[in-house]
Design a protein around this motif. Structure first.
Motif, PDB file in Angstrom:
ATOM      1  N   TYR A 154       1.119  10.297   1.398  1.00 17.88           N
ATOM      2  CA  TYR A 154       0.418  11.444   0.824  1.00 17.88           C
ATOM      3  C   TYR A 154       0.330  11.265  -0.689  1.00 17.88           C
ATOM      4  CZ  TYR A 154       1.080  13.770   5.331  1.00 17.88           C
ATOM      5  OH  TYR A 154       1.045  14.100   6.655  1.00 17.88           O
ATOM      6  N   ALA A 155      -0.848  11.562  -1.226  1.00 19.78           N
ATOM      7  CA  ALA A 155      -1.075  11.467  -2.667  1.00 19.78           C
ATOM      8  C   ALA A 155      -1.890  12.664  -3.116  1.00 19.78           C
ATOM      9  CB  ALA A 155      -1.785  10.173  -3.028  1.00 19.78           C
ATOM     10  N   GLU A 156      -1.549  13.195  -4.275  1.00 21.58           N
ATOM     11  CA  GLU A 156      -2.271  14.343  -4.803  1.00 21.58           C
ATOM     12  C   GLU A 156      -3.586  13.896  -5.415  1.00 21.58           C
ATOM     13  OE1 GLU A 156      -0.812  16.515  -8.294  1.00 21.58           O
ATOM     14  OE2 GLU A 156      -0.664  18.270  -6.977  1.00 21.58           O
ATOM     15  N   GLU A 157      -4.559  14.720  -5.281  1.00 20.37           N
ATOM     16  CA  GLU A 157      -5.887  14.412  -5.802  1.00 20.37           C
ATOM     17  C   GLU A 157      -5.821  14.178  -7.321  1.00 20.37           C
ATOM     18  OE1 GLU A 157     -10.432  16.275  -5.649  1.00 20.37           O
ATOM     19  OE2 GLU A 157      -8.703  17.475  -5.038  1.00 20.37           O
ATOM     20  N   GLY A 158      -6.431  13.088  -7.764  1.00 20.75           N
ATOM     21  CA  GLY A 158      -6.431  12.734  -9.177  1.00 20.75           C
ATOM     22  C   GLY A 158      -5.295  11.823  -9.592  1.00 20.75           C
ATOM     23  N   SER A 159      -4.334  11.570  -8.699  1.00 21.24           N
ATOM     24  CA  SER A 159      -3.201  10.707  -9.032  1.00 21.24           C
ATOM     25  C   SER A 159      -3.563   9.238  -8.809  1.00 21.24           C
ATOM     26  CB  SER A 159      -1.984  11.079  -8.180  1.00 21.24           C
ATOM     27  OG  SER A 159      -2.264  10.868  -6.805  1.00 21.24           O
ATOM     28  N   THR A 160      -2.592   8.365  -9.100  1.00 21.12           N
ATOM     29  CA  THR A 160      -2.766   6.924  -8.938  1.00 21.12           C
ATOM     30  C   THR A 160      -1.815   6.421  -7.858  1.00 21.12           C
ATOM     31  OG1 THR A 160      -3.437   6.609 -11.238  1.00 21.12           O
ATOM     32  CG2 THR A 160      -2.638   4.670 -10.055  1.00 21.12           C
ATOM     33  N   VAL A 161      -2.350   5.676  -6.920  1.00 21.40           N
ATOM     34  CA  VAL A 161      -1.563   5.074  -5.838  1.00 21.40           C
ATOM     35  C   VAL A 161      -1.475   3.578  -6.096  1.00 21.40           C
ATOM     36  CG1 VAL A 161      -1.455   4.588  -3.374  1.00 21.40           C
ATOM     37  CG2 VAL A 161      -2.205   6.838  -4.174  1.00 21.40           C
ATOM     38  N   GLU A 162      -0.248   3.061  -6.118  1.00 27.65           N
ATOM     39  CA  GLU A 162      -0.019   1.635  -6.356  1.00 27.65           C
ATOM     40  C   GLU A 162       1.036   1.143  -5.369  1.00 27.65           C
ATOM     41  OE1 GLU A 162       0.358  -1.350 -10.229  1.00 27.65           O
ATOM     42  OE2 GLU A 162       0.825   0.789 -10.406  1.00 27.65           O
ATOM     43  N   VAL A 163       0.622   0.317  -4.435  1.00 29.26           N
ATOM     44  CA  VAL A 163       1.489  -0.171  -3.361  1.00 29.26           C
ATOM     45  C   VAL A 163       1.502  -1.698  -3.401  1.00 29.26           C
ATOM     46  CG1 VAL A 163       1.912  -0.228  -0.878  1.00 29.26           C
ATOM     47  CG2 VAL A 163       0.977   1.839  -1.936  1.00 29.26           C
ATOM     48  N   LYS A 164       2.725  -2.263  -3.338  1.00 29.66           N
ATOM     49  CA  LYS A 164       2.876  -3.714  -3.325  1.00 29.66           C
ATOM     50  C   LYS A 164       3.226  -4.188  -1.923  1.00 29.66           C
ATOM     51  CE  LYS A 164       5.211  -7.566  -5.613  1.00 29.66           C
ATOM     52  NZ  LYS A 164       6.178  -7.983  -6.659  1.00 29.66           N
ATOM     53  N   CYS A 165       2.596  -5.278  -1.532  1.00 34.73           N
ATOM     54  CA  CYS A 165       2.815  -5.891  -0.223  1.00 34.73           C
ATOM     55  C   CYS A 165       3.644  -7.157  -0.417  1.00 34.73           C
ATOM     56  CB  CYS A 165       1.463  -6.210   0.428  1.00 34.73           C
ATOM     57  SG  CYS A 165       1.562  -7.048   2.006  1.00 34.73           S
ATOM     58  N   ALA A 166       4.687  -7.328   0.406  1.00 37.82           N
ATOM     59  CA  ALA A 166       5.568  -8.490   0.261  1.00 37.82           C
ATOM     60  C   ALA A 166       6.043  -8.938   1.635  1.00 37.82           C
ATOM     61  CB  ALA A 166       6.752  -8.171  -0.636  1.00 37.82           C
ATOM     62  N   ALA A 167       6.282 -10.241   1.757  1.00 41.88           N
ATOM     63  CA  ALA A 167       6.797 -10.827   2.993  1.00 41.88           C
ATOM     64  C   ALA A 167       7.650 -12.042   2.642  1.00 41.88           C
ATOM     65  CB  ALA A 167       5.660 -11.228   3.932  1.00 41.88           C
ATOM     66  N   THR A 168       8.749 -12.232   3.373  1.00 41.41           N
ATOM     67  CA  THR A 168       9.610 -13.392   3.180  1.00 41.41           C
ATOM     68  C   THR A 168       9.009 -14.590   3.900  1.00 41.41           C
ATOM     69  OG1 THR A 168      11.532 -11.927   3.089  1.00 41.41           O
ATOM     70  CG2 THR A 168      11.951 -14.278   3.435  1.00 41.41           C
ATOM     71  N   SER A 169       8.893 -15.703   3.187  1.00 46.48           N
ATOM     72  CA  SER A 169       8.214 -16.866   3.753  1.00 46.48           C
ATOM     73  C   SER A 169       8.811 -18.138   3.171  1.00 46.48           C
ATOM     74  CB  SER A 169       6.712 -16.795   3.461  1.00 46.48           C
ATOM     75  OG  SER A 169       6.048 -17.944   3.919  1.00 46.48           O
ATOM     76  N   SER A 170       8.600 -19.260   3.887  1.00 49.30           N
ATOM     77  CA  SER A 170       9.066 -20.550   3.387  1.00 49.30           C
ATOM     78  C   SER A 170       8.297 -20.976   2.141  1.00 49.30           C
ATOM     79  CB  SER A 170       8.923 -21.615   4.476  1.00 49.30           C
ATOM     80  OG  SER A 170       7.608 -21.652   4.986  1.00 49.30           O
ATOM     81  N   ARG A 171       7.092 -20.473   1.988  1.00 48.35           N
ATOM     82  CA  ARG A 171       6.309 -20.646   0.757  1.00 48.35           C
ATOM     83  C   ARG A 171       5.624 -19.340   0.441  1.00 48.35           C
ATOM     84  NH1 ARG A 171       2.262 -25.433   0.211  1.00 48.35           N
ATOM     85  NH2 ARG A 171       2.106 -24.333  -1.789  1.00 48.35           N
ATOM     86  N   ASP A 172       5.266 -19.144  -0.826  1.00 52.78           N
ATOM     87  CA  ASP A 172       4.627 -17.890  -1.225  1.00 52.78           C
ATOM     88  C   ASP A 172       3.347 -17.674  -0.427  1.00 52.78           C
ATOM     89  OD1 ASP A 172       6.608 -17.456  -3.057  1.00 52.78           O
ATOM     90  OD2 ASP A 172       5.488 -18.324  -4.745  1.00 52.78           O
ATOM     91  N   PRO A 173       3.252 -16.540   0.291  1.00 53.65           N
ATOM     92  CA  PRO A 173       2.054 -16.301   1.113  1.00 53.65           C
ATOM     93  C   PRO A 173       0.841 -15.972   0.264  1.00 53.65           C
ATOM     94  CG  PRO A 173       3.936 -14.952   1.807  1.00 53.65           C
ATOM     95  CD  PRO A 173       4.260 -15.495   0.461  1.00 53.65           C
ATOM     96  N   LEU A 174      -0.295 -15.996   0.940  1.00 54.80           N
ATOM     97  CA  LEU A 174      -1.553 -15.562   0.344  1.00 54.80           C
ATOM     98  C   LEU A 174      -1.817 -14.142   0.833  1.00 54.80           C
ATOM     99  CD1 LEU A 174      -3.650 -18.810   0.983  1.00 54.80           C
ATOM    100  CD2 LEU A 174      -2.375 -18.196  -1.083  1.00 54.80           C
TER     101      LEU A 174
END
Length: 310
Positions: free
Chosen positions: A150-170
């Motif tokens: 949930y986010a209030e109208e006019g706000s900023t949403v910033e979400v980071k995606c991460a996964a553990t991998s043998s090499r840095d994923p794309l």
């Protein structure tokens, strides 16, 4: 030329001996990268004619900083339940079913006889793995992201995606029923409104194995702006269930617990004070000590012909 070949052979033998490696004992296994979850077979080989009964496999533990035998360390079998050592037909095999990234090695073969110190070279299995994706909010006290954000109208949403991998994923972000793609691990939506609502999906792809992909999504819901809250804080706020628990419910519960504890302590102290024996002032006036420093006394009206002892 013959002298050069002999010198090279002697150098190899000396090098192996200096490292504690026996020239006649080998360990074979996959040299190319293996996918996590696949089955792997290692074999111990010797130049000598033997049934391999006096040999076994060892793995190096980075936690214990030492080598341990897989077929004798019973207390470690819970971590290697998928390891099976077999001796049949003069062959010594180590089968690892459903191998995981921390079981890549290194491994080696060793002689178990008392009169031998045979040790093979080490082998490490390169494993390709890509584990599940997790989300976290950027610039927030409560970083967890549930399936619905949930986010209030006019706000900023910033979400980071991460996964553990043998090499840095794309990484890449996409939105349902939309053709836009963001090649980044961080999704930023500024000044959100009703048109920003929808399902957003992050995709992580292994760079060495393009078919190895993990995905996860969340649904963004926009709530109307509260003018009273905006006047108090001077800015828009983004509160979800986690934020409410962190900022309101948890401090309230802690404060209530402290108040209850304080009241219990006061009541116990008051009860102990009431249980103490009360001495009447009238009785105290009627009793005088027999001698100085005595804890016993008699009534002042009682006659005593014996002299006081000082």
């Amino acid at each position: 030329m013959e002298y050069l070949a002999c010198f090279s052979l002697i150098s190899v033998i000396c090098t192996l001996a200096g490292n504690g490696v026996s020239a006649g004992l080998y360990i074979s296994g996959p040299r190319s990268a293996m996918l996590e979850g696949e089955a792997v077979v290692l074999e111990c080989l010797s130049d000598m004619e033997t049934d391999m009964q006096n040999y076994t496999f060892q793995k190096y533990s980075t936690w214990m900083k030492s080598w341990f035998q897989l077929d004798t360390s019973r207390y470690l079998r819970c971590w290697f339940f998928n390891a099976n050592i077999s001796r049949s037909g003069g062959r010594l095999l180590l089968e690892l079913s459903d191998i995981s990234e921390w079981q890549g090695g290194p491994y080696r073969c060793v002689g178990t006889a008392n009169d031998t110190n045979e040790v093979s070279e080490n082998i490490t299995i390169p494993i390709i793995y890509l584990q599940d994706i997790y989300f976290q909010k950027v610039h927030s006290w409560y970083t967890s992201v549930s399936d619905i954000l949930y986010a209030e109208e006019g706000s900023t949403v910033e979400v980071k995606c991460a996964a553990t991998s043998s090499r840095d994923p794309l990484y890449e972000w996409s939105q349902e029923v939309s053709d836009w793609i963001l090649p980044s691990d961080t999704l930023t939506i500024r000044n959100v409104d009703q048109s920003s609502e929808g399902k957003y999906m992050c995709q992580a792809r292994h760079p060495d194995m393009y078919s190895l992909v993990k995905t996860r999504s969340f649904e963004l819901r926009v709530t109307p702006k509260d003018p009273d809250m905006y006047m108090i804080t001077g800015s828009s706020v983004d509160l979800n269930v986690g934020d409410i628990l962190l900022y309101i419910a948890l401090p309230g519960a802690l404060l209530t617990t402290l108040l209850i504890t304080f009241l219990v302590i006061i009541l116990r102290h008051r009860r102990q004070q009431l249980k103490k024996p009360q001495i009447s002032l009238i009785d105290a006036e009627k009793r005088t000590p027999i001698y100085k420093g005595s804890l016993q006394s008699v009534s002042s009206t009682t006659s005593d012909t014996q002299p006081l002892v000082m």
